[in-house]
Structure formats: structure tokens, C-alpha cells
Design an enzyme around this catalytic site. Structure first.
Site, mmCIF file in Angstrom:
data_model
loop_
_atom_site.group_PDB
_atom_site.id
_atom_site.type_symbol
_atom_site.label_atom_id
_atom_site.label_comp_id
_atom_site.label_asym_id
_atom_site.label_seq_id
_atom_site.Cartn_x
_atom_site.Cartn_y
_atom_site.Cartn_z
ATOM 1 N N ARG A 161 -18.594 10.295 3.465
ATOM 2 C CA ARG A 161 -19.433 9.340 2.745
ATOM 3 C C ARG A 161 -18.583 8.734 1.640
ATOM 4 N NH1 ARG A 161 -23.652 13.190 0.310
ATOM 5 N NH2 ARG A 161 -21.739 14.443 0.233
ATOM 6 N N ALA A 177 -36.107 2.253 1.159
ATOM 7 C CA ALA A 177 -36.206 0.853 1.576
ATOM 8 C C ALA A 177 -35.460 -0.024 0.587
ATOM 9 C CB ALA A 177 -37.673 0.442 1.657
ATOM 10 N N LYS A 221 0.831 -1.199 0.000
ATOM 11 C CA LYS A 221 0.000 0.000 0.000
ATOM 12 C C LYS A 221 0.872 1.258 0.000
ATOM 13 C CE LYS A 221 -3.480 -0.128 2.803
ATOM 14 N NZ LYS A 221 -4.267 -0.043 4.070
ATOM 15 N N ASN A 267 -23.723 7.852 13.212
ATOM 16 C CA ASN A 267 -23.839 6.575 12.515
ATOM 17 C C ASN A 267 -25.011 5.757 13.038
ATOM 18 O OD1 ASN A 267 -21.710 7.136 10.861
ATOM 19 N ND2 ASN A 267 -20.283 5.703 11.783
ATOM 20 N N CYS A 315 -18.357 0.784 8.054
ATOM 21 C CA CYS A 315 -18.629 1.738 9.134
ATOM 22 C C CYS A 315 -19.889 1.412 9.924
ATOM 23 C CB CYS A 315 -18.718 3.152 8.556
ATOM 24 S SG CYS A 315 -17.147 3.782 7.926
ATOM 25 N N LYS A 351 -20.276 -2.169 11.989
ATOM 26 C CA LYS A 351 -19.342 -2.340 13.105
ATOM 27 C C LYS A 351 -19.499 -1.238 14.149
ATOM 28 C CE LYS A 351 -15.238 0.255 11.603
ATOM 29 N NZ LYS A 351 -15.207 1.192 12.750
ATOM 30 N N ARG A 395 -16.844 -4.728 2.217
ATOM 31 C CA ARG A 395 -16.916 -5.144 3.616
ATOM 32 C C ARG A 395 -18.374 -5.196 4.060
ATOM 33 N NH1 ARG A 395 -13.045 -0.781 6.289
ATOM 34 N NH2 ARG A 395 -14.081 0.460 4.674
#
Length: 433
Positions: free
Chosen positions: A154, A256, A35, A212, A264, A267, A334
Site C-alpha cells: 500500500r 464513498a 534515478k 486488486n 495500480c 491499470k 498517476r
């Protein structure tokens, strides 16, 4: 100013490039060799619109450099941002703070001047207090100030949200320099009249986790209403539109569908519940458990609908899945609802072909047993049912006429309520949502 960003993942790389864009001189610290090499060459190892050009430009000018040396970092600047990951612990709801702790343990003993460490990572309330005590223990005759400056990015809009945020929050201990320093760092934003909120560190930590939790609750609320609509034969989109006109409620995050995912919201709400339990306030957040349950039920329901459309069994059926990222304009898979559904359908005996505009490589790493297609047409070849599970513009604007010649059965399941039902039904497709 000179500043260091510790950790160049999604948050850190974006923050580092944007700080260089604001005119600061930035050193990014990344300990993962591959990375680090990519970033040092001006290459972004993930998909985020606008970030590659920004990063490359400031790498080329020298305003942003990349290193793995904490010693170099300690010498370079007096302001440090912690932007490392805080994943969910395996087998637990709690956040894994080992990367945050490691950043403090590595950096502080090397500091030879007073320093300010600003946390960007999402952490449980009380982390800044604990880190401040740890920094005091490790510091060698210098003053190391800890403060928290949470991010509100975002995915897909990270550059915009960093350079033009809705608000800047700084959680500072009394008598420190955090407020003054952050006003200098973010001066261009404050000139745009961006709200600047100064709190204590615990409040700043809770601002992020509360935001969140509220967004997750809003999404699960409309999905719970969707469950009632399924039973009553009502239209959840019309309900969302109607209640969205109420200024107290608002229309955003009332779509919906398959529910939320990513690195994010899932978790963070679980870590929030875990931390509340540690503080003796578990009952205050019991509703978040149902928020999580509603969200996971949407995935199960999508599998059930697919099985029903296929006549009661998925064995031997061919299923096209359009979308793998947890949201459009991202390659993040994820906790992706789309991939979770694809995997469950495959386990029930179907042949599943997946296509996503940006998330194919990440999907292959996470679910190597699924089939992956070159495009939507390839994915739909011989399909008994086609699922739209990520609302990429490419799928929203997809014409049914394009798929008519390649599918075996004209069945479309709209997992994000993003398609024009009439246009699909006009072409002889059976539409489900």
C-alpha cells in the site's frame, strides 16, 4: 543472501531497501541515469514514509548498492527479483510487458551459474510460463528457474507491508528451488507466523490481480450505493458503517467519495479484463467494466456538484482544490481523481488553484496549466468554492476559521467524506458531499 533487484522504481527501491534491512546483500539495477544517481546517493526520488532513512542507512553501510550493469548483476548473485513497471499500453487495456521482457532478455544470456528469477511486478496470468520458455531459449548451459512472488504494497505503508506482510505468496514450477529459497529470504517473516502460500505461477499471478480487482470492486460498490443515496436522500456513510459490522463484508474500503486512482488499481483491472478476453473468458469479468465506469463517474459528478454550487456555470469562478495525490501519504499523481477533476473544472472556465503537501512537483509536470499554491490558505484566496479531494490529515483537521478571512464564498465540497460537517456549518459554510 546475495540478491539483485531489477528496476528501482517505487516497488523495486522499497523491496531492495527492505531486503537489506532483513540482512541480505543487495544490488539494485536501475537504467535511468538520474534515478540511479539519486538512489546511489541514498536519496529516494519519490515520497514514501520511512523509506528515505532505510535506504540511506543501507547505502551507507554498503548492504545495498546501485548499478546499471546487468553483467555485474549476473556475476553478483544467483537470486534476482524483477520489479520493473507494467504500465497500461497506450490506446489499449492490456499491460505493457516490454520492461519485464527486456529484463529477461538482458540478464539471462549473461548468467554463468544456475539462477532463480522471482517476479514481483504485477503481470497478466501466463506471463511466468512465457518467460520460463524464453529463459530456456536464452540460457547458456545453465538452469534458469522462473517463479512469481507478487507484492501487496500500500502506498504510504510500503515499508511496513514489505517487512511485515499479511502473507507471502510464491508461485513455483515443480521440482525447482523457489519455495526453499523464499523460505530462506523471508525467514524472519515466517518466524512471525506470516502465512506462506505456495502455488503454481499462474495462481500466484492471479492472486495479485484478483486482490486488486476485489478492492476496486468494493470501492465502486459503495460509490454506486452513494449514487442511489444521492437520489433517495439517504446517508451512504451510515450505510457503510452498518453493513461494515457484517464480518462477511467488513468496513475497510467502504468509504464513498471520489473513487480510486494511482498506478495500480485502474491499470490492473483493465489489464485483467484484457487478459480474460485473450483467454476466452471475457464474460467472467464484464462486471469490472462497470467497476471502472462507476469510478470514472465519480469524477464527473464532482465537477457537476462544483458547477451547481457555483450557480450553474464555472466560467470566471475561482476554485480551490486541496489535494492532488491519488491518496494521502503519497506523491503519486498517476490517474489521480483529484487532478482529473481540477483539470476538468479549469476546462470549463474556472481559475483553479491546487495545493498538496507532497505531490506539487509531480502535479506541475502532469498538469502545468493549473495554478499551484504554497498552502491551503494560499489556494483558497478569493475562492468561490473549496474542494477537499485527497484526505490528507492536514485537510481533515483544517479549521474553517482559518479560511474564513480569505475565501470569497464559504462553500466546501467534501470529496472524501472526511470532514466534520457540523464544525464547518457552524462557521457559516455551506457543506456539500
Amino acid at each position: 543472501m546475495r540478491m539483485v533487484v531489477l528496476g528501482l522504481g517505487y516497488l523495486g527501491a522499497t523491496h531492495a531497501a527492505c531486503m537489506a534491512e532483513l540482512g541480505h546483500e543487495v544490488l539494485g539495477i536501475e537504467v535511468v541515469p538520474k534515478k540511479r544517481q539519486q538512489l546511489a546517493a541514498g536519496e529516494v526520488p519519490f515520497y514514501e514514509p520511512g523509506l528515505p532513512d532505510l535506504l540511506k542507512r543501507h547505502i551507507d553501510t554498503g548492504a545495498l548498492r546501485v548499478s546499471d550493469s546487468y553483467a555485474e548483476a549476473a556475476e553478483f548473485a544467483d537470486v534476482f527479483f524483477i520489479a520493473v513497471g507494467t504500465p497500461q499500453k497506450k490506446g489499449e487495456y492490456s499491460a505493457d510487458l516490454s520492461f519485464v521482457d527486456s529484463a529477461i532478455d538482458e540478464l539471462v544470456p549473461l548468467l554463468e551459474r544456475d539462477a532463480l528469477i522471482l517476479g514481483k511486478s504485477t503481470v497478466p496470468v501466463g506471463t511466468a510460463n512465457r518467460l520460463a520458455e524464453r529463459a530456456d531459449e536464452l540460457a547458456k548451459d545453465v538452469n534458469v528457474e522462473i517463479a512469481w512472488n507478487p507484492e501487496f504494497l500500500r502506498e504510504g505503508f510500503a515499508v511496513l507491508d514489505t517487512l511485515h506482510p499479511d502473507r507471502v505468496v510464491v508461485g513455483a514450477f515443480p521440482g525447482g528451488t523457489a519455495e526453499e529459497t523464499c523460505r530462506e529470504i523471508y525467514s524472519s517473516m515466517l518466524e512471525e507466523n506470516t502465512p506462506f502460500l505456495v502455488t503454481d505461477p499462474s495462481t500466484a499471478e492471479l492472486v495479485k490481480t484478483s486482490a486488486n480487482a476485489f478492492l476496486a470492486t468494493k470501492i465502486s460498490f459503495i460509490n454506486a450505493i452513494a449514487e442511489v443515496c444521492d437520489a433517495a436522500g439517504a446517508d451512504v456513510t451510515a450505510i457503510a458503517d452498518a453493513i461494515g459490522y457484517d464480518a462477511r463484508i467488513g468496513r475497510k474500503f467502504l468509504n464513498a467519495g471520489l473513487g480510486f486512482g494511482g498506478g495500480c488499481l485502474p491499470k490492473d483491472i483493465r489489464a485483467f479484463m484484457a487478459r480474460a478476453g485473450e483467454l476466452g473468458a471475457a464474460e467472467a469479468l464484464t462486471f469490472l467494466r462497470e467497476v471502472d465506469n462507476v469510478n470514472m463517474r465519480r469524477r464527473t459528478r464532482m465537477v457537476e456538484v462544483t458547477r451547481e454550487v457555483c450557480g450553474g456555470s464555472l466560467l470566471g469562478k475561482r476554485v480551490a482544490v486541496l489535494g492532488a495525490a491519488f491518496k494521502p501519504e503519497s506523491d503519486d499523481v498517476r490517474d489521480s481523481p483529484a487532478l482529473n477533476v481540477a483539470g476538468q473544472i479549469q476546462l470549463q472556465g474556472a481559475s483553479v488553484s491546487v495545493y498538496d503537501p507532497k505531490a506539487m512537483d509531480n502535479s506541475r509536470k502532469l498538469f502545468p496549466t493549473l495554478d499551484y499554491a504554497a498552502d491551503a490558505i494560499d489556494a483558497s484566496e478569493g475562492a468561490d468554492v473549496t474542494l477537499v479531494l485527497t484526505e490528507w490529515k492536514e485537510f481533515v483537521t483544517l479549521k474553517p476559521q482559518v479560511l474564513n478571512p480569505v475565501v470569497r464564498e464559504r462553500n466546501i465540497i467534501d470529496g472524501r467524506l472526511c470532514l466534520n460537517r457540523q464544525s464547518w456549518e457552524a462557521e457559516g459554510w455551506s457543506y456539500y458531499s
